[in-house]
Design a protein around this motif. Structure first.
Motif, PDB file in Angstrom:
ATOM      1  N   MET A   1      14.388  17.604 -21.170  1.00 46.02           N
ATOM      2  CA  MET A   1      13.008  17.709 -20.753  1.00 46.02           C
ATOM      3  C   MET A   1      12.845  17.568 -19.253  1.00 46.02           C
ATOM      4  N   ALA A   2      13.987  17.351 -18.558  1.00 43.74           N
ATOM      5  CA  ALA A   2      13.869  17.183 -17.115  1.00 43.74           C
ATOM      6  C   ALA A   2      13.287  18.442 -16.503  1.00 43.74           C
ATOM      7  N   ALA A   3      12.507  18.227 -15.428  1.00 47.14           N
ATOM      8  CA  ALA A   3      11.897  19.370 -14.761  1.00 47.14           C
ATOM      9  C   ALA A   3      12.977  20.318 -14.283  1.00 47.14           C
ATOM     10  N   SER A   4      12.744  21.573 -14.478  1.00 47.42           N
ATOM     11  CA  SER A   4      13.714  22.533 -13.989  1.00 47.42           C
ATOM     12  C   SER A   4      12.955  23.568 -13.188  1.00 47.42           C
ATOM     13  N   PHE A   5      13.637  24.675 -12.808  1.00 44.94           N
ATOM     14  CA  PHE A   5      12.951  25.643 -11.976  1.00 44.94           C
ATOM     15  C   PHE A   5      11.832  26.289 -12.757  1.00 44.94           C
ATOM     16  N   GLY A   6      10.707  26.489 -12.085  1.00 42.65           N
ATOM     17  CA  GLY A   6       9.616  27.226 -12.698  1.00 42.65           C
ATOM     18  C   GLY A   6       9.628  28.600 -12.061  1.00 42.65           C
ATOM     19  N   VAL A   7       9.058  29.559 -12.738  1.00 42.82           N
ATOM     20  CA  VAL A   7       9.195  30.906 -12.228  1.00 42.82           C
ATOM     21  C   VAL A   7       8.494  31.135 -10.904  1.00 42.82           C
TER      22      VAL A   7
ATOM     23  N   SER B   1      -2.697  32.177  -7.985  1.00 42.91           N
ATOM     24  CA  SER B   1      -1.659  33.208  -7.930  1.00 42.91           C
ATOM     25  C   SER B   1      -0.362  32.643  -8.462  1.00 42.91           C
ATOM     26  N   SER B   2       0.252  33.415  -9.341  1.00 38.75           N
ATOM     27  CA  SER B   2       1.593  33.097  -9.819  1.00 38.75           C
ATOM     28  C   SER B   2       2.360  34.380  -9.583  1.00 38.75           C
ATOM     29  N   TYR B   3       2.812  35.079 -10.601  1.00 36.89           N
ATOM     30  CA  TYR B   3       3.270  36.446 -10.411  1.00 36.89           C
ATOM     31  C   TYR B   3       2.042  37.310 -10.597  1.00 36.89           C
ATOM     32  N   GLY B   4       1.243  37.457  -9.560  1.00 37.22           N
ATOM     33  CA  GLY B   4      -0.021  38.173  -9.687  1.00 37.22           C
ATOM     34  C   GLY B   4      -1.176  37.188  -9.661  1.00 37.22           C
ATOM     35  N   THR B   5      -2.360  37.759  -9.828  1.00 34.45           N
ATOM     36  CA  THR B   5      -3.576  36.941  -9.773  1.00 34.45           C
ATOM     37  C   THR B   5      -4.039  36.649 -11.196  1.00 34.45           C
ATOM     38  N   TYR B   6      -4.407  35.408 -11.441  1.00 31.46           N
ATOM     39  CA  TYR B   6      -4.883  35.019 -12.779  1.00 31.46           C
ATOM     40  C   TYR B   6      -6.197  34.259 -12.665  1.00 31.46           C
ATOM     41  N   ALA B   7      -6.989  34.365 -13.727  1.00 29.27           N
ATOM     42  CA  ALA B   7      -8.235  33.602 -13.789  1.00 29.27           C
ATOM     43  C   ALA B   7      -8.202  32.719 -15.031  1.00 29.27           C
ATOM     44  N   VAL B   8      -8.607  31.469 -14.861  1.00 31.31           N
ATOM     45  CA  VAL B   8      -8.824  30.607 -16.020  1.00 31.31           C
ATOM     46  C   VAL B   8     -10.339  30.507 -16.170  1.00 31.31           C
TER      47      VAL B   8
ATOM     48  N   PRO C   1     -10.775  37.325  -4.463  1.00 30.17           N
ATOM     49  CA  PRO C   1     -11.360  36.038  -4.874  1.00 30.17           C
ATOM     50  C   PRO C   1     -10.560  34.903  -4.246  1.00 30.17           C
ATOM     51  N   PRO C   2     -11.159  33.721  -4.099  1.00 30.84           N
ATOM     52  CA  PRO C   2     -10.396  32.598  -3.531  1.00 30.84           C
ATOM     53  C   PRO C   2      -9.292  32.177  -4.506  1.00 30.84           C
ATOM     54  N   LEU C   3      -8.056  32.191  -4.052  1.00 28.64           N
ATOM     55  CA  LEU C   3      -6.923  31.900  -4.935  1.00 28.64           C
ATOM     56  C   LEU C   3      -6.372  30.503  -4.691  1.00 28.64           C
ATOM     57  N   GLN C   4      -6.130  29.772  -5.770  1.00 28.32           N
ATOM     58  CA  GLN C   4      -5.498  28.455  -5.623  1.00 28.32           C
ATOM     59  C   GLN C   4      -3.988  28.614  -5.649  1.00 28.32           C
ATOM     60  N   GLU C   5      -3.313  27.712  -4.988  1.00 29.88           N
ATOM     61  CA  GLU C   5      -1.858  27.696  -4.977  1.00 29.88           C
ATOM     62  C   GLU C   5      -1.420  26.570  -5.899  1.00 29.88           C
ATOM     63  N   HIS C   6      -0.659  26.887  -6.933  1.00 31.75           N
ATOM     64  CA  HIS C   6      -0.235  25.830  -7.851  1.00 31.75           C
ATOM     65  C   HIS C   6       1.217  25.435  -7.680  1.00 31.75           C
ATOM     66  N   SER C   7       1.876  26.011  -6.655  1.00 33.76           N
ATOM     67  CA  SER C   7       3.256  25.555  -6.445  1.00 33.76           C
ATOM     68  C   SER C   7       3.206  24.355  -5.502  1.00 33.76           C
ATOM     69  N   HIS C   8       4.254  23.579  -5.530  1.00 36.83           N
ATOM     70  CA  HIS C   8       4.265  22.352  -4.743  1.00 36.83           C
ATOM     71  C   HIS C   8       4.473  22.670  -3.264  1.00 36.83           C
ATOM     72  N   PRO C   9       4.031  21.783  -2.393  1.00 35.58           N
ATOM     73  CA  PRO C   9       4.259  22.002  -0.964  1.00 35.58           C
ATOM     74  C   PRO C   9       5.750  21.884  -0.640  1.00 35.58           C
ATOM     75  N   SER C  10       6.180  22.607   0.387  1.00 41.37           N
ATOM     76  CA  SER C  10       7.594  22.533   0.778  1.00 41.37           C
ATOM     77  C   SER C  10       7.852  21.220   1.516  1.00 41.37           C
ATOM     78  N   ILE C  11       9.102  20.896   1.663  1.00 40.93           N
ATOM     79  CA  ILE C  11       9.442  19.655   2.365  1.00 40.93           C
ATOM     80  C   ILE C  11       8.993  19.724   3.826  1.00 40.93           C
ATOM     81  N   GLY C  12       9.001  20.946   4.408  1.00 39.30           N
ATOM     82  CA  GLY C  12       8.547  21.095   5.788  1.00 39.30           C
ATOM     83  C   GLY C  12       7.065  20.767   5.915  1.00 39.30           C
TER      84      GLY C  12
ATOM     85  N   SER D   1       1.649  31.280 -16.079  1.00 38.89           N
ATOM     86  CA  SER D   1       1.314  30.011 -15.422  1.00 38.89           C
ATOM     87  C   SER D   1       2.424  29.576 -14.475  1.00 38.89           C
ATOM     88  N   GLY D   2       3.621  30.105 -14.683  1.00 35.80           N
ATOM     89  CA  GLY D   2       4.765  29.689 -13.873  1.00 35.80           C
ATOM     90  C   GLY D   2       5.375  28.389 -14.357  1.00 35.80           C
ATOM     91  N   PHE D   3       4.992  27.927 -15.543  1.00 34.99           N
ATOM     92  CA  PHE D   3       5.500  26.640 -16.027  1.00 34.99           C
ATOM     93  C   PHE D   3       6.765  26.811 -16.854  1.00 34.99           C
TER      94      PHE D   3
END
Ligand code: GTP
Ligand code: MG
Length: 580
Positions: free
Chosen positions: A1-7, A103-110, A159-170, A315-317
């Motif tokens: 169940m450890a976190a692994s790469f998400g798409v 945005s994930s692979y493309g634009t999505y709306a919830v 449309p205004p897009l949210q970023e759901h990936s984590h921030p980079s270390i930089g 979702s990229g999950f």
């Protein structure tokens, strides 16, 4: 169940972020970085909703989110379309309560409707795609595609897009450098990494979509998220742990009868584990063959806890579906409770987990590494040891429980108090920074060879077995949650704790230098603890050689390396990517 790469996750090799940041940025990169950092700052300010939910019980929060997800749809959108027209169109089916784009692979709306009937109405008017050279599986899910006439695509605003990936270390590093104290850095780190309200909604929606598939076999089943999605320690990009909950079926079937009655005829399995494996294997196959957006499905049924792993592309999950794993859900409730009791708990857990990931103490690949779950339990145990204690023992949480809190799972007493107002905390005024320093000192000197970490008692116990690291499973007390950890990995953890504890004593490293200009800020405070360690390569050296190397020499080397023009030298040595 450890976190692994998400798409949709970013991947950084070495200290890429540090390199680029400290060695000078091109203007274009600077602009991008500024935009990302602004987004993180907005996100940090947006988490008030999470706080508002703090007084509700775990079950109440889960139920509320699950119900919201049932009233929601996920829609793939073209890159350009008119948001207002889109919402107007959907409003024909009922009132829209909330919506957001990402945005994930493309634009999505919830899109969340006010009522469940709207979903039925929307589905009624939705077409199956016309497929020309292939054939479509006619599975009507709540994952839809917006078809926008090609002639109307041009000149539509984005449309205004949210970023759901984590921030980079930089990005994280830059944010931390702007702060004035380590306490502020730890708070900022937590806010930048934590799951947003929308990200959590999306996680519940993915569970709900999967529940529609599993519901074809078991209509009363519920797919519930657990782990870092719900325990308040989740980082953007972490996996979605799910459990197929069949309890509703058992509950409604165990009616007390006297006299004539009927019983369902059922297939029987050799054991509960065999039944779980058989159910998961069928659902895994169904997800693979019929689940829109579900790719890379793997049935990992021989694991201690059998699971189906897959990526949910829209979702990229990365998702891990288990069944019959109620103790893990209870552990999530326990961790959420601890996280709610004092803000310093989350600051410490987020910083320790991030620090561990940067230094390769934890990993996305299963193996002999310490897991995030174990690290979190270690933080809780450490906070129970403070004087006065910051967190109560698990035994105390059981004592405070009311009759409705009673919970026994597979013979294990998993009772904990659900009403937080019954818990009296002692006054401990230590800052998060001081606690982090003491965490490193505590585990840098912990007698791992003979003692077990036990949050039930809040005291070290004698180790019952000869494993490198023994952390008693909070609810299944005969189990060790860190059984997988080997001596090498434990030694790396201990050395890094010692090194970080030592760094904490060096004011030239831990304090921001007022003489530094904005362009040439060297890593300080928590950022300095993320620099590659001089001992991190120790795992590959022979144990004998490491024993001969005095600690003072390691520390001297570290100080020297840190002094060489900020990070220029150390950045080249490389480090793990915390984002995975
Ligand atoms: P991430 O690394 O962010 O995914 O953290 P996580 O807390 O979600 O950990 P993970 O995905 O590895 O495990 C999910 C949940 O399963 C944890 O939060 C625990 O509740 C539970 N869990 C994980 N490992 C163990 C274990 O060894 N024993 C028990 N009882 N539960 C575990
Ligand atoms: Mg997880």
């Amino acid at each position: 169940m450890a976190a692994s790469f998400g798409v949709c996750r970013l991947r950084f090799r070495s200290l890429g972020g540090f390199d680029r940041f400290y060695l000078g940025l091109e203007t274009q990169t600077q602009r991008r970085l500024t935009a990302t950092i602004s987004a993180i700052k907005v996100q940090a300010g947006n988490n008030t909703v999470t706080k508002a939910k703090e007084n509700k019980t775990f079950q109440a929060i889960q139920e509320e989110r699950r119900e919201q997800a049932q009233r929601s749809v996920l829609i793939s959108c073209p890159p350009r379309f008119n948001e207002n027209k889109f919402l107007d169109y959907l409003s024909n089916h009922g009132t829209i309560k909330k919506h957001f784009f990402y945005s994930s692979y493309g634009t999505y709306a919830v899109v969340e409707f006010s009522s469940k009937e709207s979903i039925a109405s929307l589905k009624e008017s939705t077409n199956l795609p016309a497929v020309e050279h292939e054939a479509a599986v006619p599975f009507k899910s709540r994952l839809l595609s917006l078809k926008w006439p090609g002639s109307q695509l041009n000149n539509q605003p984005l449309p205004p897009l949210q970023e759901h990936s984590h921030p980079s270390i930089g990005d994280i590093s830059q944010l931390l450098l702007e702060k004035d104290s380590i306490d502020e850095q730890l708070q900022c780190l937590t806010e930048a990494l934590q799951l947003t309200e929308e990200n959590i909604s999306l996680r519940f929606l993915v569970c709900s979509l999967l529940g529609d598939i599993a519901g074809a076999y078991f209509p009363e089943c519920i797919i519930r998220p657990f782990g870092s999605t719900v325990n308040s320690f989740g980082k953007l990009g972490c996996d979605v742990d799910m459990i197929l909950d069949l309890d509703g079926i058992y509950a409604t079937s165990q009616k007390k009868v006297s006299g004539l009655s009927l019983e369902y005829q059922v297939k029987r399995g050799a054991s509960e584990r065999a039944v779980t494996q058989s159910i998961l294997s069928v659902i895994g196959k169904c997800v693979d063959q019929f689940g829109p957006g579900c790719v890379g499905v793997q049935n990992i049924l021989q694991a201690r806890c059998p699971l189906v792993r897959f990526s949910h592309q829209p979702s990229g999950f990365q998702c891990d579906l288990t069944a019959n794993n109620r103790v893990a859900v209870k552990s999530s409730e326990l961790l959420l409770l601890y996280g709610q009791l004092d803000p310093r708990v989350r600051h410490l857990v987020f910083s320790v987990r991030y620090w561990a990931r940067v230094h390769g103490i934890t990993s996305s690949i299963p193996g002999a590494w310490i897991t995030n779950f174990s690290l979190t339990v270690m933080v809780v145990f450490f906070l129970q040891q403070r004087s006065p204690p910051i967190l109560p023992t698990l035994d105390r949480l059981t004592e405070l429980a009311g009759p409705s809190d009673k919970c026994v799972i597979d013979g294990n007493d998993c009772t904990i108090v659900s009403d937080l107002s019954k818990i009296t905390l002692q006054k401990n005024t230590d800052t998060s920074a001081k606690l982090l320093q003491e965490f490193f000192e505590f585990y840098g000197n912990f007698p791992f060879n003979k003692a077990s970490i036990n949050i039930r008692k809040g005291k070290e116990q004698t180790k019952p077995e000869a494993t490198a690291l023994h952390i008693q499973n909070p609810f299944e007390t005969t189990l060790n949650v860190s059984k997988n950890v080997n001596v090498t990995q434990l030694e790396r953890f201990v050395k890094l704790c010692q090194e970080s504890a030592w760094l904490f004593q060096k004011s030239e490293i831990l304090n921001r230098s007022s003489s530094q200009s904005a362009e040439s800020v060297s890593p300080w405070g928590f950022s300095a603890l993320l620099l590659p360690s001089v001992t991190s390569g120790a795992a590959v050296k022979s144990r004998r050689k490491r024993k001969l190397e005095p600690a003072s020499l390691r520390i001297k080397n570290l100080l020297d390396s840190l002094k060489i023009k900020g990070v220029e030298t150390v950045a080249k040595k490389g480090s793990a990517d915390p984002s995975r």
